[in-house]
Structures are given as C-alpha cells and as structure tokens.
Write a protein that holds these residues in place. Structure first.
Motif, PDB file in Angstrom:
ATOM      1  N   TYR A  36       0.730  -0.962   0.297  1.00 41.97           N
ATOM      2  CA  TYR A  36      -0.029  -0.183  -0.136  1.00 41.97           C
ATOM      3  C   TYR A  36       0.461   1.528   0.009  1.00 41.97           C
ATOM      4  N   SER A  37       2.248   1.435  -0.026  1.00 41.05           N
ATOM      5  CA  SER A  37       3.062   2.076  -0.256  1.00 41.05           C
ATOM      6  C   SER A  37       2.829   2.848   1.218  1.00 41.05           C
ATOM      7  N   VAL A  38       3.147   2.495   2.446  1.00 40.59           N
ATOM      8  CA  VAL A  38       3.251   3.027   3.308  1.00 40.59           C
ATOM      9  C   VAL A  38       5.055   2.834   3.721  1.00 40.59           C
ATOM     10  N   GLU A  39       5.788   4.150   4.104  1.00 36.82           N
ATOM     11  CA  GLU A  39       6.913   4.084   3.967  1.00 36.82           C
ATOM     12  C   GLU A  39       7.404   3.536   5.926  1.00 36.82           C
ATOM     13  N   PRO A  40       8.433   3.225   5.745  1.00 41.54           N
ATOM     14  CA  PRO A  40       8.671   2.814   7.078  1.00 41.54           C
ATOM     15  C   PRO A  40       8.529   4.016   8.281  1.00 41.54           C
ATOM     16  N   PHE A  41       9.279   5.497   8.362  1.00 38.15           N
ATOM     17  CA  PHE A  41       9.003   5.535   9.400  1.00 38.15           C
ATOM     18  C   PHE A  41       7.243   5.711   9.526  1.00 38.15           C
ATOM     19  N   THR A  42       6.890   6.117   8.588  1.00 43.48           N
ATOM     20  CA  THR A  42       5.121   6.339   8.766  1.00 43.48           C
ATOM     21  C   THR A  42       4.337   5.108   9.153  1.00 43.48           C
ATOM     22  N   PHE A  43       4.800   4.123   9.366  1.00 48.20           N
ATOM     23  CA  PHE A  43       4.283   2.385   9.498  1.00 48.20           C
ATOM     24  C   PHE A  43       4.561   3.017  11.098  1.00 48.20           C
ATOM     25  N   ASN A  44       5.924   3.025  11.192  1.00 48.37           N
ATOM     26  CA  ASN A  44       6.437   3.062  12.582  1.00 48.37           C
ATOM     27  C   ASN A  44       5.810   3.269  13.530  1.00 48.37           C
ATOM     28  N   ALA A  45       5.650   4.980  12.975  1.00 49.04           N
ATOM     29  CA  ALA A  45       4.757   6.224  13.640  1.00 49.04           C
ATOM     30  C   ALA A  45       3.162   5.821  14.081  1.00 49.04           C
ATOM     31  N   VAL A  46       2.885   5.047  13.298  1.00 51.00           N
ATOM     32  CA  VAL A  46       1.391   5.149  13.007  1.00 51.00           C
ATOM     33  C   VAL A  46       1.160   3.855  14.041  1.00 51.00           C
ATOM     34  N   ARG A  47       2.377   2.634  13.705  1.00 52.21           N
ATOM     35  CA  ARG A  47       1.322   1.389  14.707  1.00 52.21           C
ATOM     36  C   ARG A  47       2.075   1.529  15.789  1.00 52.21           C
ATOM     37  N   ASN A  48       2.900   2.248  16.132  1.00 48.89           N
ATOM     38  CA  ASN A  48       3.439   2.817  17.810  1.00 48.89           C
ATOM     39  C   ASN A  48       2.423   3.224  18.663  1.00 48.89           C
ATOM     40  N   VAL A  49       1.919   4.475  17.590  1.00 47.99           N
ATOM     41  CA  VAL A  49       1.270   5.692  18.397  1.00 47.99           C
ATOM     42  C   VAL A  49       0.011   4.299  18.490  1.00 47.99           C
ATOM     43  N   ILE A  50      -0.873   3.877  18.017  1.00 43.07           N
ATOM     44  CA  ILE A  50      -1.877   2.647  18.645  1.00 43.07           C
ATOM     45  C   ILE A  50      -2.081   1.505  19.938  1.00 43.07           C
ATOM     46  N   GLY A  51      -0.368   1.394  19.145  1.00 43.33           N
ATOM     47  CA  GLY A  51       0.048   0.311  20.507  1.00 43.33           C
ATOM     48  C   GLY A  51      -0.209   1.196  21.899  1.00 43.33           C
ATOM     49  N   GLY A  52       0.561   2.278  21.167  1.00 47.30           N
ATOM     50  CA  GLY A  52       0.421   3.164  23.219  1.00 47.30           C
ATOM     51  C   GLY A  52      -1.061   3.098  23.374  1.00 47.30           C
ATOM     52  N   LEU A  53      -1.874   3.742  22.605  1.00 51.31           N
ATOM     53  CA  LEU A  53      -3.159   4.282  22.775  1.00 51.31           C
ATOM     54  C   LEU A  53      -4.066   2.943  23.564  1.00 51.31           C
ATOM     55  N   THR A  54      -4.184   1.600  22.885  1.00 52.91           N
ATOM     56  CA  THR A  54      -4.037   0.715  22.903  1.00 52.91           C
ATOM     57  C   THR A  54      -3.923   0.041  24.161  1.00 52.91           C
ATOM     58  N   LEU A  55      -3.087   0.680  25.477  1.00 52.34           N
ATOM     59  CA  LEU A  55      -2.712   0.212  26.345  1.00 52.34           C
ATOM     60  C   LEU A  55      -3.857   1.081  27.165  1.00 52.34           C
ATOM     61  N   LEU A  56      -3.418   2.175  26.993  1.00 50.73           N
ATOM     62  CA  LEU A  56      -3.801   3.242  27.676  1.00 50.73           C
ATOM     63  C   LEU A  56      -5.636   2.450  28.391  1.00 50.73           C
ATOM     64  N   PRO A  57      -6.481   2.020  28.135  1.00 45.79           N
ATOM     65  CA  PRO A  57      -7.776   1.279  28.859  1.00 45.79           C
ATOM     66  C   PRO A  57      -7.403   0.262  29.709  1.00 45.79           C
ATOM     67  N   CYS A  58      -6.372   0.154  29.210  1.00 48.41           N
ATOM     68  CA  CYS A  58      -5.574  -1.142  29.382  1.00 48.41           C
ATOM     69  C   CYS A  58      -4.987  -1.060  31.151  1.00 48.41           C
ATOM     70  N   ILE A  59      -4.518  -0.232  31.228  1.00 48.19           N
ATOM     71  CA  ILE A  59      -3.596   0.668  32.403  1.00 48.19           C
ATOM     72  C   ILE A  59      -4.957   0.748  33.634  1.00 48.19           C
ATOM     73  N   PHE A  60      -5.972   1.377  33.081  1.00 48.95           N
ATOM     74  CA  PHE A  60      -7.077   1.608  33.383  1.00 48.95           C
ATOM     75  C   PHE A  60      -7.595   1.115  34.375  1.00 48.95           C
ATOM     76  N   PHE A  61      -8.171  -0.377  33.912  1.00 52.93           N
ATOM     77  CA  PHE A  61      -9.084  -1.610  33.853  1.00 52.93           C
ATOM     78  C   PHE A  61      -7.953  -2.363  35.018  1.00 52.93           C
ATOM     79  N   LEU A  62      -6.976  -2.161  35.277  1.00 55.48           N
ATOM     80  CA  LEU A  62      -6.108  -3.720  35.663  1.00 55.48           C
ATOM     81  C   LEU A  62      -6.057  -2.788  36.575  1.00 55.48           C
ATOM     82  N   GLY A  63      -5.381  -2.292  36.626  1.00 54.18           N
ATOM     83  CA  GLY A  63      -5.106  -0.412  37.724  1.00 54.18           C
ATOM     84  C   GLY A  63      -6.225  -0.906  38.941  1.00 54.18           C
ATOM     85  N   LYS A  64      -8.042  -1.474  38.956  1.00 55.95           N
ATOM     86  CA  LYS A  64      -9.046  -0.805  38.855  1.00 55.95           C
ATOM     87  C   LYS A  64      -9.210  -2.561  39.390  1.00 55.95           C
TER      88      LYS A  64
END
Length: 294
Positions: A32-60
């Motif tokens: 899909y012509s997604v360049e390396p830095f773009t791919f890693n920037a998007v995937r890692n931001v998604i990865g970090g945001l995915t864990l925010l609700p996990c931190i909240f619910f696991l903490g509870k």
C-alpha cells in the motif's frame, strides 16, 4: 539459582508468535506504499493508545497488595530509554528490509541471540555453557531456515545488522527496568515515545498519505495492537524472571513462526532444509529451558 517459571517462557513464546505473524502484516503494508517511518509512527502510537484502557482497568481490578509501587522517575526514564532504543531498532529493520531479501533480514536480525550474551559479559552477566550451546544451535537452525542465497553484506544487510545490535540492547534495557516498574505502563510509554520519535523523520523525509494509511488499515492495526501493544508488553512482563540470553532465544522463534505463518496464510511451501531449521531451533530452545543439575 531461581526455579524455572513456566509462565515467563510461555509469555515470551506468545510474543514471538505474534511477531512472527506480524511479518506477514509488514509485507502487506508495503503493498500500500506506506513508508518505513510512517508505518512505525502510526503502529506505535496505536500500540500506546491501546494500552491506556488496559492500564486503567487493570489498576482498578488488581488488589492493592499485588500492585507494583512505581517510582515515577524510574518509570519515565525506563519508558523513554526503551522507546528510543526500540525506535532506532525498528526503523533500521524496516528500512533495511527494502534493500535485502526477507530471508537474509530474518537471519541477520535474529543475531541478537548471539549479541545479548556477548554484551552481557561487559555487564558481568555471564551465560553458562548450556546456554552458549543453545545459542550456537539456534544460529545454525536460523541459517537453515532463512538463508537460501550466499551470505554477503550489502547496504540493507548492514542496516539490519545494526538493527540486531540495537535489539540486543533493547532486551538488556528491558531486563534492567522490567522488575522495577509496572510492565504495561512501561510498554505504553515506550510505544508513545517510539511513535513520536518516528514521526519526526516521517515528516522530514517522507510524504505520509492518509489514503495509503487507511488502505493499509488491517496490517497497521495488527502491527499496532497485537505486534506492538500486546507483543512487546508480553516481552516486558515475561522478561521479569528470565535470564536475558534465554529470553532472546525464545523471542528468536519469531523467525520460525514467520516461516510457518507464510506457509499457512500465504500458502508458501516449506523445503526440507527449512523444516530441519525449525527442528534445530526448537531443540535449542528446549535445551536452554532444561533445569541445571544440582
């Protein structure tokens, strides 16, 4: 010596499984012509945001007596260091793959299994003879599995070799910080740091297109949620009670899983040489996990 904990090896194996399947996602993202830095920037931001609700619910839900009392300074320093090292390693790999074959990239990347015990010597963490035998068995298995052409060092190979060195450092940095802080929080910070740092060269050297990113939504979401969010978190948690060299051996199974995933998902045939490589790799992991004689 600590008793062998079956939970830690299983978590690391699951991380290796997720990363192995992610090779399919990464190869599809390039379509899909997604360049390396773009791919890693998007995937890692998604990865970090995915864990925010996990931190909240696991903490509870987690009982107070079982919670790790995080030192905010240690957590922040650990997250920034892990994220910076991960950013360098993942982008070196993503760029290097464009200039070499997938087989050579997989073999050279997995050389962190040799580099981890070598770097450990300088940190006064010596591996036993059984572990060294396992390391060399794993290298032999990886060679059979990944290498079908002459092993020479071109531009892409050099980048991937640097990536292997940085991944070895990443394993040792996690080994230092994972027992001291909450693993999910550490992962969350490292992904957000990695994503932000990857976004800088993305805007400087690439032309990110929203249309291309949206078209590649499936491989990006897999890489972000599962490979980053879940996989690296399993690595952080699994490494808490593991020798870093043994941990690197288990994580190197991602090369075996990637070949098997290509066989199942992409209908790629396995040769006898590749099957032998898989067997030798698994033998190396089993040897490393055998308890020492008293």
């Amino acid at each position: 010596m600590k008793k062998t904990d079956i939970k830690s090896p299983l978590l690391l194996f699951l991380a290796a499984f997720i990363w192995g399947v992610a090779f399919v996602a990464q190869s599809k993202a390039k379509d899909y012509s997604v360049e390396p830095f773009t791919f890693n920037a998007v995937r890692n931001v998604i990865g970090g945001l995915t864990l925010l609700p996990c931190i909240f619910f696991l903490g509870k839900r987690e009982p107070k007596e079982k919670k790790i009392e995080d030192n905010p300074k240690t957590l922040l320093i650990g997250g920034i260091l892990c994220g910076t090292v991960l950013c360098i390693a993942s982008n070196l790999q993503q760029i290097g793959i464009n200039y070499t074959t997938v087989g050579k990239a997989g073999f050279i990347t997995a050389m962190y299994i040799v580099l981890v015990p070598i770097l450990g010597i300088f940190l006064k963490r010596r591996a036993g003879i059984k572990v060294w035998i396992s390391v060399f068995l794993a290298v032999a298995g990886l060679y059979l599995l990944c290498m079908t052409e002459k092993l020479s060092l071109g531009k892409g190979d050099a980048l991937v070799l640097l990536c292997a060195l940085v991944f070895a450092i990443h394993i040792l940095v996690i080994d230092h910080f994972s027992p001291k802080v909450d693993g999910v929080k550490l992962s969350c910070i490292q992904f957000l740091v990695c994503g932000v740092l990857s976004a800088i060269p993305m805007f400087l050297f690439e032309k990110p297109e929203l249309g291309a990113i949206c078209s590649a939504w499936l491989p990006i979401l897999y890489a972000g949620i599962f490979s980053s969010g879940v996989g690296y978190t399993l690595q952080v948690i699994g490494q808490k009670n593991m020798d870093p060299t043994v941990a690197s051996l288990i994580l190197s199974l991602e090369s075996v899983i990637s070949v098997l995933a290509g066989w199942v998902l992409l209908k790629q045939q396995l040769s006898g040489r590749e099957l032998l490589g898989c067997v030798v790799m698994f033998a190396a992991i089993i040897l490393a996990q055998l308890p020492d004689k008293n």
